[in-house]
Design an enzyme around this catalytic site. Structure first.
Site, PDB file in Angstrom:
ATOM      1  CD  GLU A  35      -2.995   1.286   2.097  1.00 52.53           C
ATOM      2  OE1 GLU A  35      -3.775   2.265   2.062  1.00 52.53           O
ATOM      3  OE2 GLU A  35      -3.114   0.353   2.901  1.00 52.53           O
ATOM      4  CD  GLU A  40       2.011   8.431   4.334  1.00 52.98           C
ATOM      5  OE1 GLU A  40       2.600   9.430   3.870  1.00 52.98           O
ATOM      6  OE2 GLU A  40       0.930   7.990   3.888  1.00 52.98           O
ATOM      7  CG  ASP A  92      -1.157  15.782  -2.977  1.00 57.30           C
ATOM      8  OD1 ASP A  92      -2.000  16.430  -3.638  1.00 57.30           O
ATOM      9  OD2 ASP A  92      -0.376  16.314  -2.174  1.00 57.30           O
ATOM     10  CG  ASP A 120     -11.665  12.664  -3.027  1.00 53.31           C
ATOM     11  OD1 ASP A 120     -10.501  12.763  -3.483  1.00 53.31           O
ATOM     12  OD2 ASP A 120     -12.019  13.224  -1.973  1.00 53.31           O
ATOM     13  CB  THR A 161     -11.937   5.297   5.218  1.00 46.70           C
ATOM     14  OG1 THR A 161     -11.946   6.240   4.137  1.00 46.70           O
ATOM     15  CG2 THR A 161     -11.158   4.055   4.800  1.00 46.70           C
ATOM     16  CE  LYS A 162     -13.674   7.268  12.381  1.00 43.94           C
ATOM     17  NZ  LYS A 162     -12.922   7.664  13.592  1.00 43.94           N
TER      18      LYS A 162
END
Length: 211
Positions: free
Chosen positions: A40, A65, A115, A151, A190-191
């Site tokens: 990931e 990350e 991003d 998104d 997810t949130k």
């Protein structure tokens, strides 16, 4: 970073982290078992990583990350949930892929909400672009998958174009994967995702297979 994230970063990275080194990883040695390994890239605060890892204990998950707060947050989740199938690398994904991931070795790759670099002059900084996609595909085993989600609609369009034009990959769907429900790569809501939907943002998933 919160105090809890800082504490987790300092105390848990030696236990669940994999230090960067310019040599190929032995996944069996890293995880202490033979199992399919999914990478990931940019796991953020680790909510999705932990949820997927908990639901798929038969799969190894290697998260990369650069932001310390996110690394600390995921380490905290790993420890609290006792997730034996997750390891974390605090490093740049491009260098990790180049130096540590053997060719044809990954069962899958997740790139969720990278991003978007929304200003047009910054689009060249987007991760899902060539030549990175070609290099990424070469590290996925034949039959393995690449699952991306965004998104930002214009980034989704770019992702679909770039991935469709990569000769090592084939789209598992006719266009976008409906609602992240493709059986090849499930993605929990997810949130972050739920908030976007409440605000009227669309979410686009793409699931491509390595030829």
């Amino acid at each position: 970073m919160t105090q809890g994230q800082r504490r987790a970063f300092d105390e848990l990275l030696p236990r669940y982290g994999v230090p960067y080194a310019a040599q190929p990883l032995n996944f069996a040695a890293v995880f202490g078992r033979q199992a399919p390994t999914v990478l990931e890239i940019g796991f953020g605060m680790g909510e999705t990583t932990a949820a997927i890892a908990a639901s798929r204990p038969d799969v190894n998950f290697l998260g990369v990350e650069v932001f310390m707060a996110g690394v600390g947050a995921l380490l905290k989740r790993i420890d609290e949930q006792q997730l034996a199938n997750v390891r974390v690398i605090h490093h740049d994904a491009v260098e990790l892929l180049r130096d540590m991931i053997p060719p044809d070795s990954l069962a899958g790759v997740h790139v969720y909400f990278p991003d978007p670099w929304q200003k047009k002059r910054h689009h060249k900084r987007r991760l899902i672009a060539q030549p990175f996609v070609g290099r990424l595909a070469s590290h996925i085993a034949p039959g393995g998958y690449l699952h991306c989600a965004t998104d930002w609609e214009d980034y989704a369009v770019q992702m679909l174009e770039v991935l469709s034009n990569e000769p090592q990959l084939a789209n598992s769907c006719a266009g976008y994967a409906p609602g992240g429900s493709n059986p090849i790569a499930q993605r929990p809501t997810t949130k972050f995702h739920a908030r976007g939907e409440r605000l009227g943002h669309g979410v686009w998933d793409l699931v491509f297979l390595r030829r």
